[in-house]
Design a protein around this motif. Structure first.
Motif, short mmCIF file in Angstrom:
data_model
loop_
_atom_site.label_atom_id
_atom_site.label_comp_id
_atom_site.label_asym_id
_atom_site.label_seq_id
_atom_site.Cartn_x
_atom_site.Cartn_y
_atom_site.Cartn_z
N TRP A 78 -5.83 -3.86 9.95
CA TRP A 78 -5.09 -2.61 9.90
C TRP A 78 -6.03 -1.49 10.31
CZ3 TRP A 78 -6.32 1.06 5.90
CH2 TRP A 78 -7.20 0.57 4.91
N ARG A 79 -5.45 -0.31 10.51
CA ARG A 79 -6.22 0.82 11.02
C ARG A 79 -5.93 2.03 10.13
NH1 ARG A 79 -7.67 1.29 16.66
NH2 ARG A 79 -6.51 -0.62 17.10
N ARG A 80 -6.98 2.66 9.64
CA ARG A 80 -6.77 3.80 8.75
C ARG A 80 -5.99 4.90 9.46
NH1 ARG A 80 -8.42 4.06 4.12
NH2 ARG A 80 -10.05 2.51 4.37
N ASP A 81 -5.03 5.50 8.76
CA ASP A 81 -4.21 6.60 9.27
C ASP A 81 -3.45 6.26 10.54
OD1 ASP A 81 -5.09 8.17 7.17
OD2 ASP A 81 -6.89 8.78 8.28
N HIS A 98 0.86 -1.19 0.00
CA HIS A 98 0.00 0.00 0.00
C HIS A 98 0.88 1.23 0.00
CE1 HIS A 98 0.52 0.01 4.37
NE2 HIS A 98 0.47 -1.28 4.24
N GLU A 117 -10.06 -3.46 7.46
CA GLU A 117 -9.76 -2.27 8.28
C GLU A 117 -10.68 -2.31 9.52
OE1 GLU A 117 -9.40 1.48 9.95
OE2 GLU A 117 -11.31 0.85 9.09
#
Ligand SMILES: Cc1cc2nc3c(=O)[nH]c(=O)nc-3n(C[C@H](O)[C@H](O)[C@H](O)COP(=O)(O)OP(=O)(O)OC[C@H]3O[C@@H](n4cnc5c(N)ncnc54)[C@H](O)[C@@H]3O)c2cc1C
Length: 269
Positions: free
Chosen positions: A256-259, A111, A228
């Protein structure tokens, strides 16, 4: 009398830190790298569950130095020791382990940024990573014969592993939100499989796709979700509130975690 959900089996493994060497790098698509690892440290590697994960330890940027955490004398991670802030670790799924050849395959989604993505994008044979785990394996009860598997690109390795192990009398409904190029990721199964994909380039998300897909009776349903973290929470809440799926039949993890860097976590409660 209230029926209780069948209980999954959890197998615990002694924590070991290993050094693994890149043997081969295979570009599966523009955004997915398959990396084959080898090394003597893999001689006693075990991965018993289809959604096992390992912790990979990456080198400091611009160097080949991998900093590993301290283990306690019992072989667990030493929680009393302060964590070295230089440690760069991320979670990944062992896609396949060939015991005879001692080869471990891990598929990396590339990404925008992050130490794991940057490392995977430049990986070459002969380079090393550190690896810890798996610490535990989770085996779904075999009385649950209809699998609802929901995920994004990062979930493809675990979904592919799950599908490969299902017997012909099982069914799977798979909901995917992956990028265009990862539509070529091979998903093979003996079970009867139905795949639904979010339309790319549109506003369709996994929660909106879930609302329109016809689900089987919840009685034999084994739900597995990874994407996410906020998306995972929305999917899980919907299944519990609107479809009355018992909590014990849902295994959900934010991959995963945005930002936010390094952010996976199991979604419970
Ligand atoms: C149990 C478990 C198993 C996993 N298995 C795999 C696997 O087999 N293959 C795999 O590729 N990933 C897998 N992941 C996800 C992977 O650990 C994360 O995507 C991780 O954050 C990648 O690290 P990074 O250093 O590239 O980016 P980070 O440094 O963690 O993040 C940098 C930035 O990129 C964003 N970001 C992180 N991941 C993504 C993403 N996937 N898409 C878009 N933006 C993102 C973050 O929000 C942040 O803004 C797994 C996670 C868990 C918890």
């Amino acid at each position: 009398m209230t029926e209780t959900a069948p209980i999954p089996t959890k197998i615990r493994h002694k924590l070991r830190l290993r050094r693994i060497e890149v043997a081969q790098v295979i570009p599966l698509s523009e955004t997915m790298r398959r990396i084959v690892f080898t090394g003597d440290d893999l001689h006693d590697f075990v991965t018993a569950g289809v959604d096992d994960h390992v912790k990979l330890f990456f080198p400091q940027p611009g160097t080949s130095e991998v900093i590993l955490p301290d283990l306690s004398p019992e072989g667990g991670s030493d929680r009393s020791a302060p964590r070295d802030p230089r440690i760069l670790a991320r979670d990944y799924t062992p896609r396949r382990f060939d015991e005879e050849r001692q080869e471990l395959i891990i598929d990396f989604v590339l990404h925008e940024e992050g130490p794991a993505t940057q490392w995977a994008a430049q990986a070459k044979p002969g380079q090393y990573l550190g690896m810890g785990g798996p610490r535990a394996s989770h085996i779904a009860p075999d009385t649950l014969t209809h699998h609802l598997l929901i995920g994004d690109d990062t979930a493809l390795p675990a979904i592919a592993r799950t599908l490969e192990t299902l017997p012909p009398n099982h069914r799977a409904t798979v909901l995917l939100d992956t990028r265009e190029t990862d539509k070529t990721y091979p998903l093979v199964s003996h079970a009867r499989v139905e795949i639904h994909r979010c339309q790319t380039g549109g506003s369709e998300t996994l929660p909106s796709l879930l609302r329109v897909v016809v689900l089987p009776s919840v009685k034999k349903l084994n739900v597995w979700i990874a994407a996410e973290i906020d998306v995972v929470r929305a999917l899980r809440d919907y299944l519990i509130a609107e479809e009355a799926v018992p909590r014990g039949q849902i295994r959900a993890a934010g991959y995963w975690r945005r930002d936010s860097a390094a952010g996976g976590e199991r979604v419970e409660g």
